[in-house]
Design an enzyme around this catalytic site. Sequence first.
Site, PDB file in Angstrom:
ATOM      1  N   GLU A 596     -55.222   0.041  -8.728  1.00 24.01           N
ATOM      2  CA  GLU A 596     -55.045  -0.344  -7.632  1.00 24.01           C
ATOM      3  C   GLU A 596     -54.575  -1.879  -7.556  1.00 24.01           C
ATOM      4  O   GLU A 596     -55.156  -2.682  -8.077  1.00 24.01           O
ATOM      5  CB  GLU A 596     -55.893  -0.177  -6.489  1.00 24.01           C
ATOM      6  CG  GLU A 596     -55.778  -0.555  -5.183  1.00 24.01           C
ATOM      7  CD  GLU A 596     -56.820  -0.302  -4.095  1.00 24.01           C
ATOM      8  OE1 GLU A 596     -56.583  -0.376  -2.783  1.00 24.01           O
ATOM      9  OE2 GLU A 596     -57.746   0.252  -4.640  1.00 24.01           O
ATOM     10  N   ASP A 713     -55.644   6.615   2.528  1.00 22.26           N
ATOM     11  CA  ASP A 713     -56.678   5.828   2.259  1.00 22.26           C
ATOM     12  C   ASP A 713     -57.766   5.570   3.062  1.00 22.26           C
ATOM     13  O   ASP A 713     -57.602   5.998   4.079  1.00 22.26           O
ATOM     14  CB  ASP A 713     -56.142   4.348   2.019  1.00 22.26           C
ATOM     15  CG  ASP A 713     -57.038   3.320   1.135  1.00 22.26           C
ATOM     16  OD1 ASP A 713     -57.918   3.733   0.530  1.00 22.26           O
ATOM     17  OD2 ASP A 713     -56.770   1.806   1.331  1.00 22.26           O
ATOM     18  N   GLU A 770     -63.877   5.351  -3.734  1.00 27.27           N
ATOM     19  CA  GLU A 770     -63.801   3.847  -3.935  1.00 27.27           C
ATOM     20  C   GLU A 770     -65.419   3.121  -3.719  1.00 27.27           C
ATOM     21  O   GLU A 770     -66.444   3.952  -3.239  1.00 27.27           O
ATOM     22  CB  GLU A 770     -63.140   3.278  -2.738  1.00 27.27           C
ATOM     23  CG  GLU A 770     -61.579   3.572  -2.732  1.00 27.27           C
ATOM     24  CD  GLU A 770     -61.003   3.000  -1.862  1.00 27.27           C
ATOM     25  OE1 GLU A 770     -60.011   2.234  -1.635  1.00 27.27           O
ATOM     26  OE2 GLU A 770     -61.043   3.331  -0.422  1.00 27.27           O
TER      27      GLU A 770
END
Length: 814
Positions: A596, A713, A770
């Site tokens: 990322e 996201d 995440e």
Amino acid sequence: MSVLFDFFTSGHDVRLVALAAGVCLVSAYACMSLLHHARRATGRMRLVWNGVAALAVGFGIWVTHFIAVVAYRPGFVWGYDLGLTAASLGIAVLVCGLGLALAIRAEHRWDHLLGGAVVGVGISAMHYTGIAALVMGGTIGWNGALVGTSILAGIVLGAASVLAASAAGKWARLGGAGLLTLAICAMHFTAMGAADFARCFPLSAGSQINTTWLAAALAGISLLILGAAFGSVVLDEADRRRTERETQRQLLDAQRINEVSGRLELAMAHMAQGLAMFDADGVLRLHNRRFALLLGLEQDIDLVGTSFREAFRQVLLGATADAEELEEMVSRLHAQHLPLVRSGGEIVHELVDQRTLRIDHSPISDGGWLTTIDDITERQRSQAAIQHLAMHDSLTGLPNRANFNERFDGILAELEHTDSNLAVVAIDLDRFKEINDTYGHAVGDLALRTVAGRLMECLRDGELVARLGGDEFGALKRFTSMEALRDFLQRLEAAMFTRIETGTTVVETAGSLGVAIYPDDGDDRSKLLNNADMAMYRAKAEFDRHIAYYESEMDEHARQRRAMARDIWAAVEQGAFRLAYQVQKAVATGEVTGYEVLLRWDRPLHGPVSPADFIPVAEECGAITSIGDWVLRTACREAARWPEPYKIAVNISALQLGQVELVDTVRSALLESGLSPKRLELEVTETSIITDKNRALHILRQIKAMGVSIAIDDFGTGYSSLDTLRSFPFDKIKLDRSFMQEVEQNEQSKAIVRAILALGRSLSVPVLAEGVETMAQLEVLRAEGCNEAQGFLLGRPGAIDWDDLLELPVAANG
């Protein structure tokens, strides 16, 4: 056409041809002039001018033909048959005269064309009769196509010439003459080109007379006749002009007499003003009906002989029944108007019937004066309406910004000499954009009108509310006690909360209020409004209250954000941002799946700044688009140079996603860097999509069509919904880091993670978690079947060391 050209240049005497053309042009112009004159004539004179025109054009055509025949060089000399030669002249005069007669009496366009066509027939008939008059041996050979062309040319051009001359003016006659000349010449030379004299021979030695001098003599005779025709036209035109001038003079004299006698009557009867004329003694000598009507009297009343003072009495008779009061009113009006009568001027009176009159007095040289009266009622109302529109909002009827500022400044000027305070309130509707986007602008306008009406209803004396623009309102309140201010604010807050029903739609409104107080929070309009706005935005940011008072710390916060915005723009210009990469790995195997891309900024004099702090400021100041473009292009360029073809994930802001240019930016970044689209993944939040869902999804579909992956996201927070996943085929779901913090101990968090992972499997969309920071968290993800993970446990953001890639930690029992 080449045959005709060779025939014309090699078989004719050019001098005689030029002479023939000149005679033809003069006769054609004479014909058109006489035709124009004959149209204006009547009775016998029309027949006379018709005959003169027929002679002019007929003789001109005949002489043109004769000279042109003489100019022709067949190789031998021929003679002329007297009877046929005379017959050709007669045909030219009679047939052309018939065509001119039709044109003179024409009433429609087709009549002119028919008359001109007959003239064309006359030209053709005269020519071929003239050719038949030639005396020679042998037989003339004829080209049928050229014969037909010559006749058609004469008819078409003849019709065109008469039609062109039917218009008025000198240029119309010249045009007609030119076309008629062209008709004669085209017909003659085309017809001569159609004749083959190769098998012809002379019957005698021929005439000893020089044919050139003979042609010149005939041309001179023709010019004399034409000159006589022109002379008659000129003389008749002069006589006509004298007659017209005399008639015009008589008509003008009669018109002046009628105007002098009727001007005053017409002016008096039809003018919109009331008009009266007084003599030096103040006696009314003349007035129109409008004068009496505007004064409220019967329009047929005769006021002639009435004194100026008595005229006032007539007007005021119905105003009061008290004689003494009537005399007092008459005297007062007389005193008001007398100075204006002497020096000139105007005065405006508003009558009891709500009419407004403007009375103007203008002195004249004999000591009297003219008085005019205008009814300016509608003008006054229009001016008042325009003034109201200029100072009020057209949608809500509230005072507008200009009105608000003007009254604000006036109140501040008054407060300089008092101990009163002034509260300045900035008011803003909450979620107004959502109302417009969801229900349409009509409902949005209805909401504004409803709230404005409620605000107006809650006002008391000395209080002001205005619409400053969009869904922004402003309010002013002079007060001496905080109780009065709090009461005012409570009324405003209550007005903002309302329920609006329209058809099947129900909308509930709310608002946020920011308060700044004079003189504590500022002593000028700009400062007070700015501080009230800051307080209002504070109220919007806090969910537990709708009213906020200005505090000095708000200035410091705003100053800091402005300073950061300046530094952000400087960083954009200087290229002071840098990229960091955080590894993403497969949970099951520990294999690196990608990185990322994260933005980093070391702010001068402040050190590293978190993206959570500077990204919102960049969005506010408009720098986020430039920063986003730089991140995308730089990341693609750097990844293209990596020794391993790992995928990179780049975050896209809501502002970028709302711009169609994003598609071209992604395409050009890939082309410039040479990076494969399969190695690029764009991460978007559902919050950025929901702002304008249709537009965002349309842009994402275009980018996905390039081969670029799209990941959603921070899933599980904000507006997360199954509808978004159904609307677009995302390539990856990124589980928000907030769920990983308690996943080890909190069964609810673990259940949510399990549900999202199950959702991903059912949709065949991989899920990346995440914020993985412990082995226990990683073990939970592995047990639940999570596809990928990233976090400090797997690798911290930074530059990539290709010689020492971080391996995925393995559980102790694994």
